[in-house]
Motif scaffolding. Structure first.
Motif, mmCIF file in Angstrom:
data_model
loop_
_atom_site.group_PDB
_atom_site.id
_atom_site.type_symbol
_atom_site.label_atom_id
_atom_site.label_comp_id
_atom_site.label_asym_id
_atom_site.label_seq_id
_atom_site.Cartn_x
_atom_site.Cartn_y
_atom_site.Cartn_z
ATOM 1 N N VAL B 26 0.825 8.520 4.252
ATOM 2 C CA VAL B 26 1.929 9.658 4.742
ATOM 3 C C VAL B 26 2.055 10.811 3.848
ATOM 4 O O VAL B 26 2.651 11.807 4.171
ATOM 5 N N PRO B 74 2.293 9.365 13.280
ATOM 6 C CA PRO B 74 3.668 9.137 13.126
ATOM 7 C C PRO B 74 4.344 8.396 14.247
ATOM 8 O O PRO B 74 5.413 7.764 14.244
ATOM 9 N N LEU B 77 4.310 4.670 13.988
ATOM 10 C CA LEU B 77 5.585 4.146 13.115
ATOM 11 C C LEU B 77 6.720 4.204 13.503
ATOM 12 O O LEU B 77 7.627 3.334 13.539
ATOM 13 N N ARG B 78 7.024 5.533 14.440
ATOM 14 C CA ARG B 78 8.498 5.784 14.958
ATOM 15 C C ARG B 78 8.655 4.464 15.832
ATOM 16 O O ARG B 78 10.108 4.099 16.098
#
Lengths: 120, 120
Positions: B26, B74, B77-78
């Motif tokens: 990240v 991402p 991940l979200r």
DNA sequence: AGAATGCTTAAGCGACTACTTGACTATCGA
DNA sequence: TCGATAGTCAAGTAGTCGCTTAAGCATTCT
């Protein structure tokens, strides 16, 4: 919330059956057989899933008479949520930095990212 | 994001090593050996972790010359974050309902929660 | 060219997971 | 008190997980 706990929380959530149990429990407490009813497996199997959920603190339960009543423990859910949020925001911040890098004076962001300029 | 995908995402996050790889990524892209350097295990082991992260879409990578460069994705991940958030807010809403129940006219919230008034 | 670097493949192994069935205990209701 | 209900314990099993070592293949450096 120590690291190894997160292992167990995510492990617990990594199973459709257990997630569906959580989905049921966030709407309110339930007995073991309430949890078992929609599930296509034996009661002992459900109990084992429940034990996984309890072992990581995601669910608590207590017995009254012959009925065990279960409820979720939202703080543990929140801990997992927070770890993910932290990563996502960290990623967003590094995106911003990249934006800065691409529009600003090259010297300003000189020795930031690479982190390993070779090991030699 | 279908159910079985979440299985794999949470499974991927259920390991300290893989989470630390995510924590590294990240902050910006990294090569396989960048990822391996702080880890106390063989390169093939790191590769296997990487494959788990890629299989669930959390990480992507591409090769340039002999170097494979990895970066996180991402959105995945979200998706995991959102599942948890949904549960937590659902729990908060049912807490509110309980509050209403305890302070209001008993008839208003009559046949809400129990969901199973016995099977007989 | 030859050596070092970066990654990849394959096989093997011990530990753990998600179930199962079968037997057993503790209430509760008629 | 007897039967149904609710949960529990134990053992077994097929399959997955996290790691290892050993060997192999490109690329890059000298």
């Amino acid at each position: 919330m120590p690291k190894y706990e997160l292992d167990r929380v995510f492990q617990a959530l990594a199973d459709t059956t257990r997630r569906s149990m959580v989905e049921r429990l966030v709407r309110g407490p339930a007995s073991v057989s309430d949890l078992a009813r929609p599930l296509d497996m034996s009661l002992p199997a459900v109990m084992q899933h429940l034990q996984v959920l309890e072992a990581c603190g995601l669910v608590r339960s207590g017995k009254t008479g012959r009925v065990r009543t279960c409820h979720i423990e939202p703080e543990v859910l929140r801990a997992a949520e927070e770890w993910i949020t932290r990563q996502r925001t960290s990623w967003e911040r590094s995106l911003d930095r990249l934006g800065d890098y691409l529009t600003e004076d090259p010297q300003a962001t000189a020795d930031q990212e690479p982190e390993n300029r070779s090991t030699s």
